[in-house]
Scaffold this motif. Structure first.
Motif, PDB file in Angstrom:
ATOM      1  N   LEU A  75       1.529   6.893   7.526  1.00  0.00           N
ATOM      2  CA  LEU A  75       0.836   5.712   6.999  1.00  0.00           C
ATOM      3  C   LEU A  75       1.776   4.531   6.800  1.00  0.00           C
ATOM      4  O   LEU A  75       1.331   3.390   6.796  1.00  0.00           O
ATOM      5  CB  LEU A  75       0.135   6.057   5.687  1.00  0.00           C
ATOM      6  CG  LEU A  75      -0.921   7.166   5.774  1.00  0.00           C
ATOM      7  CD1 LEU A  75      -1.520   7.434   4.411  1.00  0.00           C
ATOM      8  CD2 LEU A  75      -1.978   6.822   6.795  1.00  0.00           C
ATOM      9  N   LYS A  80      -3.201  -0.517   7.531  1.00  0.00           N
ATOM     10  CA  LYS A  80      -4.039   0.218   6.586  1.00  0.00           C
ATOM     11  C   LYS A  80      -5.400   0.569   7.176  1.00  0.00           C
ATOM     12  O   LYS A  80      -5.895   1.678   6.984  1.00  0.00           O
ATOM     13  CB  LYS A  80      -4.198  -0.598   5.310  1.00  0.00           C
ATOM     14  CG  LYS A  80      -4.893   0.137   4.204  1.00  0.00           C
ATOM     15  CD  LYS A  80      -4.870  -0.709   2.941  1.00  0.00           C
ATOM     16  CE  LYS A  80      -5.496  -0.007   1.785  1.00  0.00           C
ATOM     17  NZ  LYS A  80      -5.432  -0.811   0.566  1.00  0.00           N
ATOM     18  N   ARG A  81      -6.016  -0.364   7.872  1.00  0.00           N
ATOM     19  CA  ARG A  81      -7.341  -0.120   8.458  1.00  0.00           C
ATOM     20  C   ARG A  81      -7.308   1.063   9.408  1.00  0.00           C
ATOM     21  O   ARG A  81      -8.179   1.931   9.390  1.00  0.00           O
ATOM     22  CB  ARG A  81      -7.834  -1.373   9.172  1.00  0.00           C
ATOM     23  CG  ARG A  81      -9.224  -1.215   9.758  1.00  0.00           C
ATOM     24  CD  ARG A  81      -9.719  -2.538  10.378  1.00  0.00           C
ATOM     25  NE  ARG A  81     -10.584  -2.234  11.474  1.00  0.00           N
ATOM     26  CZ  ARG A  81     -10.201  -2.150  12.749  1.00  0.00           C
ATOM     27  NH1 ARG A  81      -8.980  -2.385  13.092  1.00  0.00           N
ATOM     28  NH2 ARG A  81     -11.072  -1.874  13.695  1.00  0.00           N
ATOM     29  N   GLY A  83      -5.118   3.470   9.354  1.00  0.00           N
ATOM     30  CA  GLY A  83      -4.868   4.649   8.538  1.00  0.00           C
ATOM     31  C   GLY A  83      -6.130   5.181   7.882  1.00  0.00           C
ATOM     32  O   GLY A  83      -6.360   6.395   7.841  1.00  0.00           O
ATOM     33  N   LEU A  84      -6.959   4.282   7.364  1.00  0.00           N
ATOM     34  CA  LEU A  84      -8.227   4.698   6.764  1.00  0.00           C
ATOM     35  C   LEU A  84      -9.134   5.361   7.796  1.00  0.00           C
ATOM     36  O   LEU A  84      -9.762   6.389   7.522  1.00  0.00           O
ATOM     37  CB  LEU A  84      -8.932   3.499   6.125  1.00  0.00           C
ATOM     38  CG  LEU A  84      -8.309   2.952   4.840  1.00  0.00           C
ATOM     39  CD1 LEU A  84      -8.913   1.598   4.497  1.00  0.00           C
ATOM     40  CD2 LEU A  84      -8.472   3.930   3.700  1.00  0.00           C
ATOM     41  N   CYS A 107       3.832   1.921   2.296  1.00  0.00           N
ATOM     42  CA  CYS A 107       2.651   1.774   3.154  1.00  0.00           C
ATOM     43  C   CYS A 107       1.642   0.771   2.614  1.00  0.00           C
ATOM     44  O   CYS A 107       0.700   0.404   3.321  1.00  0.00           O
ATOM     45  CB  CYS A 107       1.993   3.131   3.413  1.00  0.00           C
ATOM     46  SG  CYS A 107       1.266   3.934   1.993  1.00  0.00           S
ATOM     47  N   TRP A 109      -0.530   1.189   0.192  1.00  0.00           N
ATOM     48  CA  TRP A 109      -1.766   1.824  -0.258  1.00  0.00           C
ATOM     49  C   TRP A 109      -1.729   2.002  -1.765  1.00  0.00           C
ATOM     50  O   TRP A 109      -0.683   1.898  -2.389  1.00  0.00           O
ATOM     51  CB  TRP A 109      -1.920   3.190   0.404  1.00  0.00           C
ATOM     52  CG  TRP A 109      -2.291   3.154   1.856  1.00  0.00           C
ATOM     53  CD1 TRP A 109      -1.719   2.392   2.827  1.00  0.00           C
ATOM     54  CD2 TRP A 109      -3.287   3.934   2.492  1.00  0.00           C
ATOM     55  NE1 TRP A 109      -2.308   2.657   4.035  1.00  0.00           N
ATOM     56  CE2 TRP A 109      -3.270   3.599   3.855  1.00  0.00           C
ATOM     57  CE3 TRP A 109      -4.182   4.882   2.060  1.00  0.00           C
ATOM     58  CZ2 TRP A 109      -4.121   4.188   4.784  1.00  0.00           C
ATOM     59  CZ3 TRP A 109      -5.036   5.468   2.978  1.00  0.00           C
ATOM     60  CH2 TRP A 109      -5.007   5.116   4.328  1.00  0.00           C
ATOM     61  N   ASP A 113      -7.305   4.103  -2.732  1.00  0.00           N
ATOM     62  CA  ASP A 113      -7.585   4.196  -1.294  1.00  0.00           C
ATOM     63  C   ASP A 113      -7.757   5.654  -0.880  1.00  0.00           C
ATOM     64  O   ASP A 113      -8.607   5.977  -0.051  1.00  0.00           O
ATOM     65  CB  ASP A 113      -6.463   3.553  -0.486  1.00  0.00           C
ATOM     66  CG  ASP A 113      -6.334   2.067  -0.753  1.00  0.00           C
ATOM     67  OD1 ASP A 113      -7.379   1.393  -0.841  1.00  0.00           O
ATOM     68  OD2 ASP A 113      -5.194   1.586  -0.886  1.00  0.00           O
TER      69      ASP A 113
END
Length: 165
Positions: A75, A80-81, A83-84, A107, A109, A113
């Motif tokens: 991550l 982030k997007r 990773g999600l 990262c 986060w 999250d």
């Protein structure tokens, strides 16, 4: 989980997870293997370990099921997007058990999250200024069946299973 730090190292925690679940099919999402995984491979030569680089899974891996998915050193290297989407996809389609080891500061986060993906904080590890967090998800332990969810607590328990309307 208390707010304190674990007395174990991240390697010991990952080794304990691998030992607990002893997966036959393991997905590792990360740039490199780690010592606990190497020890697991040597102790379980019949297990199959599939590795993916940080980012979306390849079509070949995305179409498979795994007993356990480990996301380590991943991550911190992707947006982030992505990773999600990666964690949500693995949770929904590829594995019933997930463990994510991440440096939240690196990262970008937050705990929330991970909570939004139904992952829980298992342990936190501190070394010098770095803090790593281990998040886990197990579908079988995600939600306990409430004791009230049975025929005894219906409005008319004598009619349970007799009528269809």
């Amino acid at each position: 989980m208390t707010e304190g730090f674990s007395t174990r190292t991240p390697q010991q925690a990952m080794a304990a997870l691998l030992d607990r679940y002893a997966p036959e099919r393991l997905l590792l999402v990360g740039s490199q293997a780690f010592p606990a995984l190497q020890a697991f491979r040597e102790a379980h030569p019949n297990s199959h370990v599939f590795q993916a680089m940080p980012g979306p899974l390849s079509a070949e891996l995305a179409g498979q099921r795994f007993d356990l998915a480990l996301v380590v050193d991943c991550l911190e290297h992707i947006p982030k997007r992505i990773g999600l989407e990666l964690l949500g996809g693995i949770r929904n389609l590829n594995a019933s058990r997930i463990a994510v080891l991440a440096d939240l500061h690196a990262c970008g986060w937050q705990d929330t999250d991970f909570y939004s993906l139904a992952l829980q904080v298992s342990e936190r590890f501190a070394r010098d200024e770095q803090v790593l967090s281990l998040y886990t998800y197990d579908l079988r332990e995600y939600k306990q069946v409430p004791d009230w969810l049975n025929a005894k607590f219906w409005a008319n328990p004598e009619n349970f299973g007799k009528y269809w309307w």
